[in-house]
Write a protein that holds these residues in place. Structure first.
Motif, PDB file in Angstrom:
ATOM      1  N   ILE A  63       0.835  -1.204   0.000  1.00 42.88           N
ATOM      2  CA  ILE A  63       0.000   0.000   0.000  1.00 42.88           C
ATOM      3  C   ILE A  63       0.868   1.251   0.000  1.00 42.88           C
ATOM      4  O   ILE A  63       0.617   2.202  -0.749  1.00 42.88           O
ATOM      5  N   GLU A  64       1.911   1.262   0.815  1.00 43.67           N
ATOM      6  CA  GLU A  64       2.815   2.404   0.876  1.00 43.67           C
ATOM      7  C   GLU A  64       3.477   2.648  -0.487  1.00 43.67           C
ATOM      8  O   GLU A  64       3.572   3.787  -0.954  1.00 43.67           O
ATOM      9  N   THR A  65       3.910   1.584  -1.137  1.00 41.57           N
ATOM     10  CA  THR A  65       4.543   1.692  -2.441  1.00 41.57           C
ATOM     11  C   THR A  65       3.570   2.233  -3.480  1.00 41.57           C
ATOM     12  O   THR A  65       3.918   3.110  -4.283  1.00 41.57           O
ATOM     13  N   LEU A  66       2.342   1.722  -3.468  1.00 45.42           N
ATOM     14  CA  LEU A  66       1.335   2.209  -4.411  1.00 45.42           C
ATOM     15  C   LEU A  66       1.022   3.691  -4.185  1.00 45.42           C
ATOM     16  O   LEU A  66       0.843   4.444  -5.144  1.00 45.42           O
ATOM     17  N   LEU A  67       0.991   4.112  -2.935  1.00 49.24           N
ATOM     18  CA  LEU A  67       0.756   5.527  -2.640  1.00 49.24           C
ATOM     19  C   LEU A  67       1.912   6.390  -3.126  1.00 49.24           C
ATOM     20  O   LEU A  67       1.705   7.504  -3.638  1.00 49.24           O
ATOM     21  N   GLU A  68       3.144   5.893  -2.996  1.00 47.64           N
ATOM     22  CA  GLU A  68       4.311   6.628  -3.494  1.00 47.64           C
ATOM     23  C   GLU A  68       4.273   6.747  -5.012  1.00 47.64           C
ATOM     24  O   GLU A  68       4.567   7.813  -5.568  1.00 47.64           O
ATOM     25  N   ILE A  69       3.910   5.677  -5.682  1.00 48.74           N
ATOM     26  CA  ILE A  69       3.799   5.702  -7.147  1.00 48.74           C
ATOM     27  C   ILE A  69       2.714   6.690  -7.562  1.00 48.74           C
ATOM     28  O   ILE A  69       2.904   7.489  -8.490  1.00 48.74           O
ATOM     29  N   ASP A  70       1.592   6.659  -6.876  1.00 52.44           N
ATOM     30  CA  ASP A  70       0.501   7.582  -7.185  1.00 52.44           C
ATOM     31  C   ASP A  70       0.952   9.026  -7.013  1.00 52.44           C
ATOM     32  O   ASP A  70       0.634   9.886  -7.829  1.00 52.44           O
ATOM     33  N   ALA A  71       1.727   9.298  -5.954  1.00 52.11           N
ATOM     34  CA  ALA A  71       2.231  10.653  -5.723  1.00 52.11           C
ATOM     35  C   ALA A  71       3.190  11.067  -6.835  1.00 52.11           C
ATOM     36  O   ALA A  71       3.171  12.225  -7.283  1.00 52.11           O
ATOM     37  N   LEU A  72       4.030  10.137  -7.303  1.00 50.65           N
ATOM     38  CA  LEU A  72       4.940  10.445  -8.406  1.00 50.65           C
ATOM     39  C   LEU A  72       4.158  10.812  -9.665  1.00 50.65           C
ATOM     40  O   LEU A  72       4.496  11.764 -10.369  1.00 50.65           O
ATOM     41  N   LEU A  73       3.126  10.048  -9.941  1.00 52.10           N
ATOM     42  CA  LEU A  73       2.356  10.258 -11.162  1.00 52.10           C
ATOM     43  C   LEU A  73       1.404  11.440 -11.052  1.00 52.10           C
ATOM     44  O   LEU A  73       0.959  11.982 -12.063  1.00 52.10           O
ATOM     45  N   ASP A  74       1.107  11.862  -9.833  1.00 51.61           N
ATOM     46  CA  ASP A  74       0.163  12.949  -9.616  1.00 51.61           C
ATOM     47  C   ASP A  74       0.642  14.251 -10.252  1.00 51.61           C
ATOM     48  O   ASP A  74      -0.151  15.060 -10.683  1.00 51.61           O
ATOM     49  N   GLY A  75       1.946  14.450 -10.310  1.00 51.87           N
ATOM     50  CA  GLY A  75       2.487  15.679 -10.875  1.00 51.87           C
ATOM     51  C   GLY A  75       2.501  15.709 -12.388  1.00 51.87           C
ATOM     52  O   GLY A  75       2.865  16.718 -12.984  1.00 51.87           O
ATOM     53  N   LEU A  76       2.108  14.626 -13.020  1.00 45.23           N
ATOM     54  CA  LEU A  76       2.079  14.578 -14.480  1.00 45.23           C
ATOM     55  C   LEU A  76       0.761  15.127 -15.003  1.00 45.23           C
ATOM     56  O   LEU A  76      -0.254  15.068 -14.319  1.00 45.23           O
ATOM     57  N   GLY A  77       0.785  15.612 -16.212  1.00 47.91           N
ATOM     58  CA  GLY A  77      -0.468  15.973 -16.868  1.00 47.91           C
ATOM     59  C   GLY A  77      -1.250  14.704 -17.165  1.00 47.91           C
ATOM     60  O   GLY A  77      -0.702  13.599 -17.138  1.00 47.91           O
ATOM     61  N   GLU A  78      -2.527  14.885 -17.473  1.00 48.26           N
ATOM     62  CA  GLU A  78      -3.391  13.727 -17.713  1.00 48.26           C
ATOM     63  C   GLU A  78      -2.872  12.863 -18.866  1.00 48.26           C
ATOM     64  O   GLU A  78      -2.815  11.642 -18.764  1.00 48.26           O
ATOM     65  N   ARG A  79      -2.460  13.497 -19.964  1.00 51.76           N
ATOM     66  CA  ARG A  79      -1.992  12.745 -21.134  1.00 51.76           C
ATOM     67  C   ARG A  79      -0.697  11.997 -20.812  1.00 51.76           C
ATOM     68  O   ARG A  79      -0.551  10.831 -21.147  1.00 51.76           O
ATOM     69  N   GLY A  80       0.227  12.656 -20.144  1.00 50.70           N
ATOM     70  CA  GLY A  80       1.493  12.008 -19.792  1.00 50.70           C
ATOM     71  C   GLY A  80       1.289  10.824 -18.863  1.00 50.70           C
ATOM     72  O   GLY A  80       1.917   9.776 -19.027  1.00 50.70           O
ATOM     73  N   ARG A  81       0.411  10.995 -17.907  1.00 53.06           N
ATOM     74  CA  ARG A  81       0.102   9.908 -16.965  1.00 53.06           C
ATOM     75  C   ARG A  81      -0.509   8.717 -17.707  1.00 53.06           C
ATOM     76  O   ARG A  81      -0.129   7.571 -17.486  1.00 53.06           O
ATOM     77  N   GLU A  82      -1.461   9.012 -18.592  1.00 52.42           N
ATOM     78  CA  GLU A  82      -2.130   7.963 -19.352  1.00 52.42           C
ATOM     79  C   GLU A  82      -1.125   7.184 -20.210  1.00 52.42           C
ATOM     80  O   GLU A  82      -1.116   5.951 -20.215  1.00 52.42           O
ATOM     81  N   ILE A  83      -0.259   7.899 -20.894  1.00 51.99           N
ATOM     82  CA  ILE A  83       0.734   7.254 -21.755  1.00 51.99           C
ATOM     83  C   ILE A  83       1.721   6.446 -20.928  1.00 51.99           C
ATOM     84  O   ILE A  83       2.060   5.312 -21.267  1.00 51.99           O
ATOM     85  N   PHE A  84       2.180   7.012 -19.829  1.00 56.48           N
ATOM     86  CA  PHE A  84       3.135   6.317 -18.961  1.00 56.48           C
ATOM     87  C   PHE A  84       2.538   5.003 -18.450  1.00 56.48           C
ATOM     88  O   PHE A  84       3.184   3.954 -18.492  1.00 56.48           O
ATOM     89  N   LEU A  85       1.295   5.050 -18.001  1.00 59.03           N
ATOM     90  CA  LEU A  85       0.646   3.844 -17.479  1.00 59.03           C
ATOM     91  C   LEU A  85       0.370   2.815 -18.569  1.00 59.03           C
ATOM     92  O   LEU A  85       0.528   1.609 -18.346  1.00 59.03           O
ATOM     93  N   MET A  86       0.002   3.284 -19.746  1.00 61.04           N
ATOM     94  CA  MET A  86      -0.243   2.348 -20.852  1.00 61.04           C
ATOM     95  C   MET A  86       1.046   1.616 -21.226  1.00 61.04           C
ATOM     96  O   MET A  86       1.021   0.421 -21.530  1.00 61.04           O
ATOM     97  N   ALA A  87       2.155   2.337 -21.187  1.00 62.96           N
ATOM     98  CA  ALA A  87       3.435   1.720 -21.534  1.00 62.96           C
ATOM     99  C   ALA A  87       3.929   0.807 -20.412  1.00 62.96           C
ATOM    100  O   ALA A  87       4.354  -0.324 -20.662  1.00 62.96           O
ATOM    101  N   GLN A  88       3.847   1.267 -19.186  1.00 65.26           N
ATOM    102  CA  GLN A  88       4.428   0.527 -18.069  1.00 65.26           C
ATOM    103  C   GLN A  88       3.528  -0.597 -17.550  1.00 65.26           C
ATOM    104  O   GLN A  88       4.016  -1.677 -17.236  1.00 65.26           O
ATOM    105  N   LEU A  89       2.244  -0.345 -17.428  1.00 67.68           N
ATOM    106  CA  LEU A  89       1.347  -1.358 -16.870  1.00 67.68           C
ATOM    107  C   LEU A  89       0.766  -2.285 -17.930  1.00 67.68           C
ATOM    108  O   LEU A  89       0.655  -3.484 -17.710  1.00 67.68           O
ATOM    109  N   ASP A  90       0.398  -1.695 -19.055  1.00 68.71           N
ATOM    110  CA  ASP A  90      -0.217  -2.510 -20.105  1.00 68.71           C
ATOM    111  C   ASP A  90       0.819  -3.098 -21.053  1.00 68.71           C
ATOM    112  O   ASP A  90       0.495  -3.979 -21.846  1.00 68.71           O
TER     113      ASP A  90
END
Length: 89
Positions: free
Chosen positions: A27-54
């Motif tokens: 849970i702590e790790t997921l919250l840290e990742i969320d905080a890292l991604l929070d500073g990204l714009g919506e498009r950058g976050r979407e692209i980053f997650l599509m590349a890394q998770l999908d």
């Protein structure tokens, strides 16, 4: 229909019991990742997650989002750089 359901259940992974400590770390790790991604714009976050998770290629992401591969690459590099800079702090 019943057999198809049973076949689908048969390929699911077995549930894993995790310790409260491991759960807390996850849970702590997921919250840290969320905080890292929070500073990204919506498009950058979407692209980053599509590349890394999908695991999608820049070409496939571009097709899905109707963007050029170069634009996808630029957003991804900015997102990755953003995360790396925050990790250094």
């Amino acid at each position: 229909l019943e057999q198809a359901y049973l076949d689908a259940l048969a390929v699911l992974p077995e549930p894993v019991d995790i310790s409260p400590e491991t759960r807390s770390i996850i849970i702590e790790t997921l919250l840290e990742i969320d905080a890292l991604l929070d500073g990204l714009g919506e498009r950058g976050r979407e692209i980053f997650l599509m590349a890394q998770l999908d695991g999608l290629s820049f070409v496939e992401i571009g097709r899905r989002l109707e963007l050029s591969t170069n634009t996808v690459r630029k957003h991804f590099v900015r997102a990755l750089t953003h995360c790396l800079l925050l990790l250094e702090d």
